[in-house]
Design a protein around this motif. Structure first.
Motif, mmCIF file in Angstrom:
data_model
loop_
_atom_site.group_PDB
_atom_site.id
_atom_site.type_symbol
_atom_site.label_atom_id
_atom_site.label_comp_id
_atom_site.label_asym_id
_atom_site.label_seq_id
_atom_site.Cartn_x
_atom_site.Cartn_y
_atom_site.Cartn_z
ATOM 1 N N GLY A 165 -7.826 2.164 58.163
ATOM 2 C CA GLY A 165 -8.313 3.518 58.398
ATOM 3 C C GLY A 165 -7.299 4.409 59.075
ATOM 4 N N VAL A 166 -6.013 4.147 58.813
ATOM 5 C CA VAL A 166 -4.945 4.962 59.386
ATOM 6 C C VAL A 166 -4.001 5.373 58.257
ATOM 7 C CG1 VAL A 166 -5.073 3.797 61.620
ATOM 8 C CG2 VAL A 166 -3.467 2.972 59.889
ATOM 9 N N SER A 167 -3.083 6.247 58.576
ATOM 10 C CA SER A 167 -2.118 6.683 57.576
ATOM 11 C C SER A 167 -0.963 5.681 57.472
ATOM 12 C CB SER A 167 -1.566 8.059 57.931
ATOM 13 O OG SER A 167 -0.766 7.982 59.099
ATOM 14 N N ARG A 168 -0.242 5.747 56.379
ATOM 15 C CA ARG A 168 0.932 4.898 56.200
ATOM 16 C C ARG A 168 1.957 5.172 57.303
ATOM 17 N NH1 ARG A 168 5.789 5.088 53.097
ATOM 18 N NH2 ARG A 168 6.283 3.086 52.100
ATOM 19 N N ALA A 169 2.097 6.448 57.673
ATOM 20 C CA ALA A 169 3.047 6.807 58.729
ATOM 21 C C ALA A 169 2.665 6.173 60.059
ATOM 22 C CB ALA A 169 3.121 8.322 58.867
ATOM 23 N N THR A 170 1.361 6.053 60.327
ATOM 24 C CA THR A 170 0.910 5.436 61.578
ATOM 25 C C THR A 170 1.291 3.963 61.623
ATOM 26 O OG1 THR A 170 -0.955 6.978 61.765
ATOM 27 C CG2 THR A 170 -1.107 4.920 63.008
ATOM 28 N N VAL A 171 1.175 3.283 60.502
ATOM 29 C CA VAL A 171 1.570 1.877 60.455
ATOM 30 C C VAL A 171 3.037 1.729 60.840
ATOM 31 C CG1 VAL A 171 1.893 -0.137 58.961
ATOM 32 C CG2 VAL A 171 -0.158 1.281 58.721
ATOM 33 N N TYR A 172 3.880 2.648 60.348
ATOM 34 C CA TYR A 172 5.305 2.554 60.630
ATOM 35 C C TYR A 172 5.652 2.957 62.063
ATOM 36 C CZ TYR A 172 6.519 1.465 55.819
ATOM 37 O OH TYR A 172 6.665 0.832 54.606
ATOM 38 N N LEU A 173 4.700 3.491 62.798
ATOM 39 C CA LEU A 173 4.920 3.718 64.223
ATOM 40 C C LEU A 173 4.963 2.392 64.983
ATOM 41 C CD1 LEU A 173 2.594 6.770 65.002
ATOM 42 C CD2 LEU A 173 5.086 6.767 64.878
ATOM 43 N N TYR A 174 4.295 1.395 64.440
ATOM 44 C CA TYR A 174 4.201 0.100 65.106
ATOM 45 C C TYR A 174 5.092 -0.960 64.467
ATOM 46 C CZ TYR A 174 0.078 2.225 67.210
ATOM 47 O OH TYR A 174 -0.761 3.066 67.891
ATOM 48 N N TYR A 175 5.323 -0.868 63.174
ATOM 49 C CA TYR A 175 6.112 -1.868 62.468
ATOM 50 C C TYR A 175 7.138 -1.183 61.574
ATOM 51 C CZ TYR A 175 2.203 -4.853 63.831
ATOM 52 O OH TYR A 175 1.247 -5.522 64.547
ATOM 53 N N ARG A 176 8.368 -1.656 61.664
ATOM 54 C CA ARG A 176 9.426 -1.070 60.839
ATOM 55 C C ARG A 176 9.368 -1.569 59.404
ATOM 56 N NH1 ARG A 176 14.459 -2.649 64.519
ATOM 57 N NH2 ARG A 176 13.155 -4.517 64.624
ATOM 58 N N SER A 177 8.742 -2.718 59.194
ATOM 59 C CA SER A 177 8.693 -3.282 57.854
ATOM 60 C C SER A 177 7.496 -4.222 57.751
ATOM 61 C CB SER A 177 9.980 -4.053 57.544
ATOM 62 O OG SER A 177 10.080 -5.192 58.387
ATOM 63 N N LYS A 178 7.195 -4.629 56.526
ATOM 64 C CA LYS A 178 6.120 -5.595 56.304
ATOM 65 C C LYS A 178 6.514 -6.959 56.870
ATOM 66 C CE LYS A 178 5.120 -7.035 52.155
ATOM 67 N NZ LYS A 178 4.691 -7.140 50.739
ATOM 68 N N ASP A 179 7.813 -7.282 56.824
ATOM 69 C CA ASP A 179 8.291 -8.536 57.409
ATOM 70 C C ASP A 179 7.993 -8.585 58.900
ATOM 71 O OD1 ASP A 179 9.219 -9.040 54.908
ATOM 72 O OD2 ASP A 179 11.347 -9.062 55.437
ATOM 73 N N GLU A 180 8.234 -7.481 59.582
ATOM 74 C CA GLU A 180 7.991 -7.422 61.016
ATOM 75 C C GLU A 180 6.507 -7.577 61.318
ATOM 76 O OE1 GLU A 180 10.534 -4.853 63.776
ATOM 77 O OE2 GLU A 180 8.635 -3.765 63.744
ATOM 78 N N MET A 181 5.664 -7.034 60.450
ATOM 79 C CA MET A 181 4.219 -7.180 60.610
ATOM 80 C C MET A 181 3.808 -8.645 60.473
ATOM 81 S SD MET A 181 1.276 -5.206 58.421
ATOM 82 C CE MET A 181 2.283 -3.710 58.465
ATOM 83 N N LEU A 182 4.385 -9.320 59.487
ATOM 84 C CA LEU A 182 4.099 -10.740 59.294
ATOM 85 C C LEU A 182 4.516 -11.545 60.512
ATOM 86 C CD1 LEU A 182 3.305 -13.176 57.523
ATOM 87 C CD2 LEU A 182 5.634 -13.142 56.606
ATOM 88 N N LEU A 183 5.683 -11.258 61.043
ATOM 89 C CA LEU A 183 6.167 -11.979 62.221
ATOM 90 C C LEU A 183 5.231 -11.781 63.404
ATOM 91 C CD1 LEU A 183 8.292 -13.633 63.694
ATOM 92 C CD2 LEU A 183 9.510 -11.512 64.184
ATOM 93 N N ASP A 184 4.712 -10.591 63.571
ATOM 94 C CA ASP A 184 3.794 -10.314 64.676
ATOM 95 C C ASP A 184 2.528 -11.163 64.552
ATOM 96 O OD1 ASP A 184 2.821 -8.987 66.988
ATOM 97 O OD2 ASP A 184 1.673 -7.620 65.737
ATOM 98 N N LEU A 185 1.991 -11.284 63.349
ATOM 99 C CA LEU A 185 0.796 -12.107 63.137
ATOM 100 C C LEU A 185 1.101 -13.586 63.386
ATOM 101 C CD1 LEU A 185 -0.743 -10.460 59.934
ATOM 102 C CD2 LEU A 185 -1.233 -9.970 62.336
ATOM 103 N N MET A 186 2.282 -14.015 62.961
ATOM 104 C CA MET A 186 2.674 -15.402 63.203
ATOM 105 C C MET A 186 2.814 -15.669 64.698
ATOM 106 S SD MET A 186 5.449 -15.634 60.097
ATOM 107 C CE MET A 186 6.112 -17.231 60.501
ATOM 108 N N ARG A 187 3.377 -14.722 65.417
ATOM 109 C CA ARG A 187 3.501 -14.877 66.877
ATOM 110 C C ARG A 187 2.131 -14.993 67.523
ATOM 111 N NH1 ARG A 187 8.036 -10.198 67.774
ATOM 112 N NH2 ARG A 187 9.904 -11.513 67.830
ATOM 113 N N GLN A 188 1.184 -14.188 67.060
ATOM 114 C CA GLN A 188 -0.176 -14.267 67.591
ATOM 115 C C GLN A 188 -0.734 -15.683 67.433
ATOM 116 O OE1 GLN A 188 -2.482 -11.063 65.667
ATOM 117 N NE2 GLN A 188 -3.075 -10.506 67.728
ATOM 118 N N ASP A 189 -0.593 -16.237 66.241
ATOM 119 C CA ASP A 189 -1.123 -17.570 65.980
ATOM 120 C C ASP A 189 -0.428 -18.624 66.840
ATOM 121 O OD1 ASP A 189 -2.920 -16.625 64.128
ATOM 122 O OD2 ASP A 189 -1.635 -17.007 62.402
#
Length: 260
Positions: free
Chosen positions: A95-119
């Motif tokens: 429920g956010v814009s694509r630009a908002t996602v890029y405020l938190y993650y520079r790439s999809k790879d970085e997003m994946l790494l964040d989820l892996m760190r959580q686990d």
């Protein structure tokens, strides 16, 4: 103004005398009213209110936003797989814009790494629970293994994230590779088998390899073997692993058939 409750007198910015009295019970603040036979224009009394600073307001919104993005990323990755998934789909799900996602993650790879760190952080917390067990016994170790297995079963879908992560560039995965060393350091605070710091320097690496072997056995039993799978029965595996782990905690030796 004199006092904060009861009836007192004060003067407005225009010089007129005002009276103040406390609001009725259940109402905050102080009630201002004109003294008898005198009127006060509304614009002659200024009231100040406290509003949160932009920085604080930003902080209060940041956490829910990134939580929504993380949750959406998991759902999209689980449903479509990491590589076919797009940032646009994750943004729409969150429920956010694509630009908002890029405020938190520079790439999809970085997003994946964040989820892996959580686990991995969550898994490390479960390993830390073993350190806090008051009395280590075979029954206590078995109970802990069943808890770890239950949590791994709940997060089975996240294993697919790690398969995808194996294809990422090495420097991104460095925190994942360090995870086992973090577990060893955590368990080493109490158990001699994992305490590398207590050993002479030349003995640490051989013991570290044994620690890795023990952790791989734990992961294989709690993740790979399922109740309805073609492999060994879960109960038999957990019973055997409980004896092996208890022996390793005390002696630092990996034995598939430790003494009873």
């Amino acid at each position: 103004m004199e006092g904060i409750s009861g009836t007192t007198s004060c003067r407005s910015p225009g010089g007129r005398r005002l009276s103040t009295e406390s609001n009725p019970p259940g109402h905050g603040g102080v009630l201002l009213r004109a003294c008898p036979n005198q009127s006060v224009a509304a614009n002659q009394v200024s009231m100040t209110t406290t509003t949160p600073s932009p920085r604080k307001a930003s902080r209060t919104k940041t956490k829910p936003t990134i939580a929504r993005i993380r949750s959406a990323a998991r759902k999209v990755f689980y449903a479509k797989g990491f590589f076919p998934a797009s940032v646009e789909e994750i943004a729409e799900m969150a429920g956010v814009s694509r630009a908002t996602v890029y405020l938190y993650y520079r790439s999809k790879d970085e997003m994946l790494l964040d989820l892996m760190r959580q686990d991995l952080e969550y898994q490390l917390e479960i390993y830390a629970e073993l350190v806090t067990v008051r009395r280590i016994s075979l029954a206590a170790v078995r109970k802990w293994l069943l808890r770890l297995r239950g949590e791994q079963e709940e997060r089975r879908n996240s294993l697919n994230l790690f398969w995808a992560g194996a294809n990422l560039q090495t420097d991104i995965l460095d925190p994942v590779y360090r995870h086992h060393d973090n577990i060893i350091a955590t368990l080493g605070r109490r158990f001699p088998g994992f305490d590398l710091d207590a050993l002479p320097r030349e003995q640490r690496e051989p013991r570290r390899i044994k620690c890795y072997m023990m952790l791989f056995m734990i992961e294989g039993t709690t993740v790979q073997i399922t109740e309805d799978g073609p492999g060994p029965r879960v109960k038999v595996m957990v019973d055997q692993l409980s004896r092996t782990l208890l022996h390793f905690l005390q002696h630092g030796e990996v034995m598939t058939s430790p003494p009873e």
